[in-house]
Design an enzyme around this catalytic site. Structure first.
Site, short mmCIF file in Angstrom:
data_model
loop_
_atom_site.label_atom_id
_atom_site.label_comp_id
_atom_site.label_asym_id
_atom_site.label_seq_id
_atom_site.Cartn_x
_atom_site.Cartn_y
_atom_site.Cartn_z
CB SER A 173 -2.48 41.59 4.03
OG SER A 173 -3.74 42.21 4.09
NE ARG A 216 -2.89 51.96 16.73
CZ ARG A 216 -2.84 50.71 16.32
NH1 ARG A 216 -3.33 49.74 17.07
NH2 ARG A 216 -2.33 50.42 15.14
CD GLN A 264 -9.08 41.89 12.83
OE1 GLN A 264 -9.75 42.30 13.76
NE2 GLN A 264 -7.78 42.08 12.76
CE LYS A 297 -2.98 46.08 19.35
NZ LYS A 297 -2.27 45.58 18.16
CB SER A 310 14.91 46.22 3.97
OG SER A 310 14.15 45.11 4.32
CB CYS A 338 -6.41 47.64 10.30
SG CYS A 338 -5.85 46.15 11.11
CG HIS A 368 -9.31 43.79 8.38
ND1 HIS A 368 -8.56 42.78 7.83
CD2 HIS A 368 -8.52 44.37 9.34
CE1 HIS A 368 -7.36 42.76 8.42
NE2 HIS A 368 -7.32 43.70 9.32
N1 LIG Z 1 -0.84 45.22 7.83
C1 LIG Z 1 -1.91 45.93 8.16
O1 LIG Z 1 -3.01 45.75 7.62
C2 LIG Z 1 -1.78 47.00 9.22
C3 LIG Z 1 -2.88 47.81 9.48
C4 LIG Z 1 -2.80 48.80 10.46
C5 LIG Z 1 -1.61 48.98 11.15
N2 LIG Z 1 -0.55 48.18 10.88
C6 LIG Z 1 0.68 48.42 11.62
O2 LIG Z 1 1.65 48.95 10.72
C7 LIG Z 1 2.96 48.51 11.09
C8 LIG Z 1 3.61 47.80 9.90
O3 LIG Z 1 2.80 46.71 9.51
P1 LIG Z 1 3.12 45.86 8.19
O4 LIG Z 1 1.93 45.01 8.01
O5 LIG Z 1 3.56 46.75 7.09
O6 LIG Z 1 4.36 44.97 8.68
P2 LIG Z 1 5.53 44.30 7.81
O7 LIG Z 1 5.05 43.92 6.46
O8 LIG Z 1 6.09 43.25 8.68
O9 LIG Z 1 6.62 45.47 7.66
C9 LIG Z 1 7.35 45.94 8.76
C10 LIG Z 1 8.28 47.06 8.32
O10 LIG Z 1 8.88 47.60 9.48
C11 LIG Z 1 10.31 47.65 9.29
N3 LIG Z 1 10.97 47.45 10.59
C12 LIG Z 1 10.74 46.48 11.50
N4 LIG Z 1 11.54 46.65 12.57
C13 LIG Z 1 12.29 47.75 12.32
C14 LIG Z 1 13.29 48.46 13.05
N5 LIG Z 1 13.69 48.05 14.25
N6 LIG Z 1 13.84 49.55 12.49
C15 LIG Z 1 13.45 49.99 11.27
N7 LIG Z 1 12.49 49.37 10.54
C16 LIG Z 1 11.92 48.27 11.06
C17 LIG Z 1 10.60 46.50 8.36
O11 LIG Z 1 11.84 46.76 7.72
P3 LIG Z 1 12.80 45.59 7.24
O12 LIG Z 1 12.29 45.20 5.87
O13 LIG Z 1 14.12 46.24 7.18
O14 LIG Z 1 12.69 44.48 8.23
C18 LIG Z 1 9.41 46.63 7.40
O15 LIG Z 1 9.63 47.65 6.46
C19 LIG Z 1 2.77 47.63 12.32
O16 LIG Z 1 2.90 48.42 13.48
C20 LIG Z 1 1.32 47.17 12.20
O17 LIG Z 1 0.75 46.84 13.44
C21 LIG Z 1 -0.60 47.20 9.93
#
Ligand SMILES: NC(=O)c1ccc[n+]([C@@H]2O[C@H](COP(=O)([O-])OP(=O)(O)OC[C@H]3O[C@@H](n4cnc5c(N)ncnc54)[C@H](OP(=O)(O)O)[C@@H]3O)[C@@H](O)[C@H]2O)c1
Length: 337
Positions: free
Chosen positions: A159, A97, A156, A210, A38, A129, A240
């Site tokens: 998203s 965590r 859940q 978790k 990206s 979450c 959720h």
């Molecule tokens: N979604 C939720 O509701 C939620 C809630 C609590 C916690 N989380 C946690 O938050 C984190 C992100 O979740 P998300 O839902 O936002 O996922 P997502 O939409 O898949 O976004 C992932 C992001 O991480 C970046 N990324 C992935 N691998 C990378 C690397 N090796 N180096 C640098 N950047 C990298 C991606 O960049 P690129 O665009 O460059 O690939 C993208 O910006 C995860 O650990 C997830 O478990 C998510």
């Protein structure tokens, strides 16, 4: 304040940008860090367009705060680099965590100690979450009347599994049933899936494990708090839900619990036992919404509740920013905490 968001192009990262743009203490635009996929992408922040850059040691060398939402692998690689360079790092993945040296924080429940730029790096973990909204509710019970057991069924949203899951859900809705096989174990459209994350040896799936271990850690409890969880993915965009049954050491005093919930910041209890909120209604809300609060007709010691929150906000981005505010002593959270 020099802030960066690692994973800025993701669902949580973009939500973090929205939250940060509303914070008066954010006095300069954050750096947007991503993978090489990206790099160069443009994202809006307030009235500007910012360009995403690939994460590197150099990009992390001079930060006050790093908000990290890029998954476990990237967190393991980059979060310690930023912390060692002196930043306050809040990571959203499950990577740290359960590390005893890394606090796992829901600011309303277990606020973190003060931190100031230049005082040395620190790493803090943002909980799962579903765990965040359950912990916010359970902490009130624990403080008000004690808590012996908590049994949760979580519903859940899609998203919660990131951008790829949302894309696959949309593809499936337009007839591509096979889309997203790497994200969902079966089709998610017109379906519910009681399996989130890899299978565990004890019969649970990872998401359930978790919730159990993180909830105990946040509440400062061990096996003495009996917890169970069945985590279900549902075909809902965002929000959720958790249907909870909580066993108390004394008969449930519903009015006392309602009063304690209402006194809590960012907690919105519905006084009527039949009232409830739905994911659609609370999208964009930073609060935890409690409904269907009632005594179990089969057991006067058991309380039943329906707890709903926006997984991208209270479940991720907003809780992470609250942690920063709490540590820095700025904004509504910091002032309150
Ligand atoms: N979604 C939720 O509701 C939620 C809630 C609590 C916690 N989380 C946690 O938050 C984190 C992100 O979740 P998300 O839902 O936002 O996922 P997502 O939409 O898949 O976004 C992932 C992001 O991480 C970046 N990324 C992935 N691998 C990378 C690397 N090796 N180096 C640098 N950047 C990298 C991606 O960049 P690129 O665009 O460059 O690939 C993208 O910006 C995860 O650990 C997830 O478990 C998510």
């Amino acid at each position: 304040m020099k802030i960066a968001v690692l994973g800025a192009s993701g669902l949580v990262g973009r939500t973090m940008l929205d939250v940060l743009s509303s914070c008066p203490w954010v006095d300069e635009p954050p750096r947007l860090l991503v993978s090489e996929r990206s790099a160069g992408r443009r994202l809006a922040f307030r009235d500007r367009e910012l360009v995403c850059e690939e994460v590197s040691d150099k990009a992390l060398a001079d930060l006050d705060v790093l908000l990290c939402s890029a998954g476990r692998v990237a967190a393991a690689r980059w979060a310690p680099v930023a912390a060692q360079a002196g930043a306050l790092v809040v990571d959203n993945s499950s990577c740290f965590r359960m590390d005893p040296d890394v606090p796992l924080v829901v600011p309303e429940v277990n606020p973190c100690p003060a931190w100031a730029p230049g005082s040395g790096g620190r790493l803090i973990a943002n909980p799962n979450c579903s765990t965040i909204q359950i912990a916010a509710f359970a902490a009130v019970l624990q403080e008000t009347c004690g808590l012996d057991e908590l049994h949760a069924v979580t519903l859940q949203a899609v998203s919660g599994a990131g951008q790829r899951a949302l894309d696959a859900w949309r593809d499936q809705r337009t007839g591509r049933d096979g889309a997203g096989a790497e994200v969902f174990p079966r089709p998610i459209v017109d379906n519910v899936l009681p399996a989130i994350g890899p299978a565990q040896r004890d019969g649970s799936f990872e998401e359930e494990a978790k919730v159990v271990r993180e909830l105990r850690r946040i509440l400062g409890r061990s096996d003495d708090l009996r917890v169970s969880c069945t985590a279900v993915r549902v075909p809902v965009h965002t929000g959720h839900c958790a249907a909870l049954r909580c066993l108390l050491p004394q008969p449930v005093d519903r009015q006392r619990i309602l009063k304690a919930l209402a006194a809590r910041p960012h907690m919105v209890p519905a006084p009527d036992a039949h009232a409830f909120t739905t994911p659609r209604e609370i999208q964009g809300s930073r609060d935890v919404h409690v409904g269907r609060l009632r005594v179990d007709p089969g057991n006067p010691h058991a309380l039943l509740a329906w707890v709903v929150a926006d997984n991208l906000l209270k479940g991720a981005a907003w809780n992470a920013v609250q942690i920063v505010e709490s540590c820095l002593g700025v904004g509504p959270t910091g002032a309150a905490g």
